[in-house]
Design a protein around this motif. Structure first.
Motif, PDB file in Angstrom:
ATOM      1  N   SER A  53     -16.103  -1.387  -0.771  1.00  0.00           N
ATOM      2  CA  SER A  53     -16.313   0.004  -1.159  1.00  0.00           C
ATOM      3  C   SER A  53     -15.118   0.837  -0.710  1.00  0.00           C
ATOM      4  N   HIS A  54     -14.510   1.562  -1.674  1.00  0.00           N
ATOM      5  CA  HIS A  54     -13.301   2.327  -1.396  1.00  0.00           C
ATOM      6  C   HIS A  54     -13.538   3.806  -1.708  1.00  0.00           C
ATOM      7  N   ALA A  55     -13.067   4.671  -0.812  1.00  0.00           N
ATOM      8  CA  ALA A  55     -13.265   6.108  -0.988  1.00  0.00           C
ATOM      9  C   ALA A  55     -12.644   6.621  -2.279  1.00  0.00           C
ATOM     10  N   ASN A  56     -11.612   5.965  -2.766  1.00  0.00           N
ATOM     11  CA  ASN A  56     -10.959   6.392  -4.011  1.00  0.00           C
ATOM     12  C   ASN A  56     -11.606   5.786  -5.254  1.00  0.00           C
ATOM     13  N   GLY A  57     -12.692   5.040  -5.087  1.00  0.00           N
ATOM     14  CA  GLY A  57     -13.419   4.487  -6.214  1.00  0.00           C
ATOM     15  C   GLY A  57     -12.806   3.252  -6.839  1.00  0.00           C
ATOM     16  N   ALA A  58     -11.679   2.756  -6.325  1.00  0.00           N
ATOM     17  CA  ALA A  58     -11.024   1.581  -6.921  1.00  0.00           C
ATOM     18  C   ALA A  58     -11.962   0.382  -6.888  1.00  0.00           C
ATOM     19  N   TYR A  59     -12.004  -0.352  -8.003  1.00  0.00           N
ATOM     20  CA  TYR A  59     -12.924  -1.489  -8.067  1.00  0.00           C
ATOM     21  C   TYR A  59     -12.314  -2.763  -8.637  1.00  0.00           C
ATOM     22  N   ALA A  60     -11.048  -2.722  -9.070  1.00  0.00           N
ATOM     23  CA  ALA A  60     -10.459  -3.947  -9.621  1.00  0.00           C
ATOM     24  C   ALA A  60      -8.957  -3.812  -9.754  1.00  0.00           C
ATOM     25  N   LEU A  61      -8.275  -4.948  -9.662  1.00  0.00           N
ATOM     26  CA  LEU A  61      -6.877  -5.067 -10.067  1.00  0.00           C
ATOM     27  C   LEU A  61      -6.874  -5.413 -11.547  1.00  0.00           C
ATOM     28  N   ALA A  62      -6.123  -4.634 -12.336  1.00  0.00           N
ATOM     29  CA  ALA A  62      -6.167  -4.812 -13.786  1.00  0.00           C
ATOM     30  C   ALA A  62      -4.933  -5.490 -14.354  1.00  0.00           C
TER      31      ALA A  62
END
Length: 254
Positions: free
Chosen positions: A149-158
């Motif tokens: 869980s990241h404060a900046n909402g990042a969820y994947a490497l694209a």
């Protein structure tokens, strides 16, 4: 199809600064790891893959040759292996020159040792950076819910952006699984895509130059970059942040 395991940014002897910058950009960064190979690391963990900040102890107490020899910046593309020995046999059968599976580990406080097996290509087969395969023997010590869980909402490497890199070996290795892409650019095309921020990516070639990440908060990355004192642009459908000390661009898209 090749499943992404992780991408690597080589921080050399400046891992403290890299960790601080990624925290300032809103990432959850794992506690420092100490590999039995001599390197140190932090990870930015997503659902089934991660971004690794790798380096060497600033006091020079240990040296891992391939880290010391690699340029600072994004330099590693690592695919997932479910069985390192089978991966080794398959790659040799496909005509690649690979080293025997290598076992190593790092302690994870309160849990035990995170253990890995890698299969590496001998130098010269892939231009741009280091490519290898990694099997996780203890994935539960890496892909912990509290780290995803990241404060900046990042969820994947694209995507990984490659500059002036020969495609043939990458194509022969196989296609990345859906959700992650290799974006090949001539230097002029890379500069056109990333505009003025491309000046923060050194002109050496071939090389890896940028990483694309997904987050619904991509518009807010400019505010985070401002607080981190990093160059950035916010455009109609993306934000881009430069890491000048680490010769890398981070592109944030929905």
């Amino acid at each position: 199809m090749l499943s992404l395991d992780h991408l690597v940014i080589n921080t050399r002897f400046d891992t403290d600064a890299a960790e601080a910058q990624f925290r300032a950009l809103g990432f959850t960064v794992t506690p420092r790891g100490f590999h039995t190979l001599g390197s140190i690391n932090h990870a930015i963990v997503f659902e089934d893959h991660y971004l690794e900040l790798i380096g060497l102890p600033a006091d020079g107490s240990t040296v891992r040759a391939e880290i010391a020899a690699s340029p600072i910046g994004t330099d590693g593309l690592v695919y997932r292996s479910d069985d390192a020995q089978r991966t080794y046999v398959r790659l040799r059968a496909d005509g690649f020159d690979v080293t025997a599976p290598q076992h190593f580990s790092r302690p994870v406080e309160g849990l035990g040792d995170a253990r890995f097996v890698t299969v590496r290509f001998t130098p010269g087969q892939f231009s741009g950076g280091r490519v290898y395969f990694c099997q996780h023997l203890t994935p539960e010590f890496v892909f912990r819910a509290s780290w995803r869980s990241h404060a900046n909402g990042a969820y994947a490497l694209a995507a990984l952006h490659l500059i002036d890199v020969e495609r043939e070996a990458y194509a022969r290795l196989g296609e990345p699984a859906p959700g992650f892409d290799l974006a090949f650019h001539a230097r002029a095309a890379f500069d056109a895509r990333f505009g003025t921020l491309a000046a923060h990516v050194a002109l050496r070639a071939p090389r890896y130059g940028a990483i694309t990440l997904r987050t619904p908060q991509w518009r807010e990355m400019g505010d985070r970059a401002t607080q981190a004192q990093l160059p950035f642009v916010v455009e109609a459908a993306r934000s881009v942040v430069a890491l000048p000390n680490f010769d890398t661009l981070l592109e944030f898209v929905p």
